[in-house]
Structure formats: C-alpha cells, structure tokens
Design an enzyme around this catalytic site. Structure first.
Site, PDB file in Angstrom:
ATOM      1  N   ARG A 119       4.270  -1.941 -18.264  1.00 38.17           N
ATOM      2  CA  ARG A 119       4.852  -0.722 -18.833  1.00 38.17           C
ATOM      3  C   ARG A 119       5.171  -0.899 -20.325  1.00 38.17           C
ATOM      4  O   ARG A 119       6.155  -0.356 -20.827  1.00 38.17           O
ATOM      5  CB  ARG A 119       6.122  -0.325 -18.058  1.00 38.17           C
ATOM      6  CG  ARG A 119       5.923  -0.156 -16.561  1.00 38.17           C
ATOM      7  CD  ARG A 119       4.946   0.959 -16.224  1.00 38.17           C
ATOM      8  NE  ARG A 119       4.778   1.073 -14.789  1.00 38.17           N
ATOM      9  CZ  ARG A 119       3.788   0.477 -14.097  1.00 38.17           C
ATOM     10  NH1 ARG A 119       2.877  -0.237 -14.733  1.00 38.17           N
ATOM     11  NH2 ARG A 119       3.704   0.615 -12.794  1.00 38.17           N
ATOM     12  N   GLU A 156      12.228   3.127 -17.330  1.00 42.85           N
ATOM     13  CA  GLU A 156      10.808   3.401 -17.549  1.00 42.85           C
ATOM     14  C   GLU A 156      10.631   4.739 -18.247  1.00 42.85           C
ATOM     15  O   GLU A 156       9.668   4.955 -18.971  1.00 42.85           O
ATOM     16  CB  GLU A 156      10.093   3.387 -16.197  1.00 42.85           C
ATOM     17  CG  GLU A 156       8.605   3.481 -16.252  1.00 42.85           C
ATOM     18  CD  GLU A 156       7.969   3.217 -14.897  1.00 42.85           C
ATOM     19  OE1 GLU A 156       7.194   4.073 -14.435  1.00 42.85           O
ATOM     20  OE2 GLU A 156       8.265   2.172 -14.282  1.00 42.85           O
ATOM     21  N   SER A 206       9.290   7.221 -11.254  1.00 42.02           N
ATOM     22  CA  SER A 206      10.148   6.037 -11.234  1.00 42.02           C
ATOM     23  C   SER A 206      10.986   5.982 -12.505  1.00 42.02           C
ATOM     24  O   SER A 206      10.453   6.038 -13.613  1.00 42.02           O
ATOM     25  CB  SER A 206       9.303   4.770 -11.114  1.00 42.02           C
ATOM     26  OG  SER A 206       8.619   4.740  -9.882  1.00 42.02           O
TER      27      SER A 206
END
Length: 332
Positions: free
Chosen positions: A194, A320, A250
């Site tokens: 990420r 995130e 998420s």
C-alpha cells in the site's frame, strides 16, 4: 490567515463564467464549478465542500487546466473517492475528478505469451479486470475486488487476495503540476505494501505528480476461467463486506503477519459507534455510514479504533484511507 482561495469570477454577457482569477475558462473543455459538495464524490457519502471542482474533458484538457491553475493553490486528484475522507471544513484549492474522464482502455499487444493493456487513471479497476478477461488475458482478476479507479490503485499499490497492482505494471504515465506529461517505469519508484513513492534521487524533479494511466503486462489465459475467478471473488466480497452501506473499504493496513480486522475484533470494537459512523459488525476493518454520518464522526471512530488497538495489543494500526481537508469551522 487565508483558509481558502478567493478568485474573482468574470462573466460572459450570457451569464457563464469566462475567467476565474488567472483561469481563462474559454481555453477549457471540461467543467469548473465552485463550492462543490464532496459527499457525492466519495463513497462514504460524508464530508465538506471543495472551493473549486474540475472535471477535465480529457488528458490534454487537464494539462491546459494545470498550466493555468495558480501555482500556490492546492490541487487534489480524485477518482471514485472510495479510499477518501474529506473533512467537514472542506478543501481549499481545487478537487479534480478523473473518473470517467481519463477513460482510455486499449489492447496494445496480444500474442501467445500474453498481452499489454493500457488503462487510463479514470477507469474503474473492475472494468480493467473484465476487459482483460474478455481478451483471454489473466492476472488482473483481483482488480475486480478493488472499488476504485486505476489511478488510485497505482497511487497506493492497491491489492487484495494476495495480489497487488504494481506486480502487473510495465510503465506508467503521469502529469505534473505544470501540466507536463511523463512516462516512467517501476524502477523509478519505491513500491511496497500500500505504498508507492518516487525514488529520492528523482522526487525533487517531479513534485506534485499524479498518475494518468498505466500499461499492464498480463499472462495468457482463458476468458471463461477469468470470468469464473472474478465471479467467485465478487461473491466472497458480498458475503464478507458491508457493501450495502456507504464505506471506504479497508480503513487500516494489515500489520505484518496479522490482519487489522482480527485485531479490531479482538478488542471488541465491532459495532462501536459515534453518531452515524460505526465499525461494521460484518467486517471489523470497515467503518460504515449508517445514515447521516459526518466526516468528524467517521474520523473519531478511526481514532478510537487505532488508540484502543494500540493500548490493548501494542500494535499501531496505519490508515489505508486518505484523510484530507480542514476541520469544521474552517469552511470556505
């Protein structure tokens, strides 16, 4: 202290704006609006207003816009807004929406060893996955599980079910703050879980750059096999994720060797709620908008979850999702 931009609007006799500050709208083919509610542009359906909002007609038009936009005023690029929270005080500067604008999707190569597909930053990831399957190319099926655009997937190395976007990337196209368009390859970036960033040796030359598209190298496959894989993935999502209510996917990255959802559930935070913002009872790493949640309520839930998990497990969760803008009280 100035909290936003105040650009004068000069009008045509017809009543339409012809010049906003140093922006000559006669040179633009896209749509420039003021005081745009960001609720309709983010999947959480919460948040404040952008001082300005621009939807370019295409890449060339985006370049023209960036060349004109005042250099000291902020620019935020957005796609589907599926990984984004805009605080209730809104955004200074301009939010530029690329969804359905940078929407080129082309089969560049196709042979017995696979193929190469180009996708613009505004293409939904699921559309790229289905396009690849249609052309008997494999490897992009996981993208059907990512509820954002190609631009966002490139920016954060989005992934699911063990696969990541940059595993497929051969090269990318970017645009910088001056409107200049560049091409680069994975070796120009630091790429991780990420995380995507220009290498330090070149980052000083390309401050404020955004992805405008990517070339994806795919393996040979069979259309029906890929379609079945996509179907199975989407079925799993429906069973395990709260897709019926506004959310941003998420919220936290998975820590090494563990899962954020497991840690949140271990701390008995499923169902924890502030106002209309709630930790999903179906998937603990999702925060849902149960009705009229404010961005402040969503952010408060995020902070509570992070602090509780740290206190009880010693593990610091990293968000995130992107949280941008000003707190309420600093509106434009």
């Amino acid at each position: 202290m100035q909290t936003g931009i105040q650009l004068p609007i000069h009008m045509h006799p017809t009543g339409s704006p012809s010049c906003i500050g140093s922006i000559d709208t006669n040179l633009l083919r896209g749509e420039l609006r003021q005081h745009e509610s960001m609720k309709q542009h983010v999947s959480w359906r919460a948040g404040g207003h952008a001082a300005y909002f621009y939807q370019p007609a295409d890449l060339e038009d985006l370049s023209v816009f960036l060349r004109q936009w005042p250099k000291d005023e902020p620019v935020v690029m957005i796609g589907l807004g599926s990984n984004l929270l805009v605080r209730d005080g809104g955004l200074p500067g301009v939010a530029v929406s690329l969804h359905a604008r940078l929407n080129d999707l082309q089969l560049i190569e196709h042979h017995e060893n696979g193929g190469l597909v180009y996708a613009g930053a505004g293409i939904p990831c699921a559309k790229l996955a289905k396009f690849a399957a249609l052309h008997n190319l494999a490897g992009a099926e996981f993208l059907a599980g990512i509820p954002g655009t190609v631009g966002g997937a490139l920016a954060m190395n989005a992934g699911c079910y063990g696969s990541e976007t940059w595993n497929l990337v051969e090269r990318v196209s970017t645009i910088d703050r001056s409107g200049a368009i560049h091409e680069s390859t994975p070796k120009d970036y630091e790429i991780g879980y990420r995380h995507v960033a220009l290498r330090k040796t070149i980052s000083s030359k390309a401050a404020d750059t955004w992805f405008t598209g990517g070339w994806f190298r795919l393996q040979p496959g069979k259309m029906e096999d890929s379609r079945q894989a996509i179907k199975s993935l989407l079925t799993a999502r429906i069973k395990t994720q709260p897709l019926g209510l506004p959310n941003a996917g998420s919220v936290f990255r998975n820590p090494p060797g563990d899962h954020a959802a497991r840690l949140i559930e271990q701390c008995h935070l499923k169902g924890f709620r502030i106002g209309d913002a709630m930790v999903s009872t179906l998937h603990a790493n999702f925060i849902i908008n149960c009705g009229q949640a404010t961005a402040a309520e969503i952010e408060a839930v995020i902070d509570t979850v992070r602090n509780t998990v740290l206190q009880k497990t010693g593990i610091g969760l990293v968000t995130e999702v992107r949280i941008i803008g000003q707190h309420e009280g600093n509106e434009q």
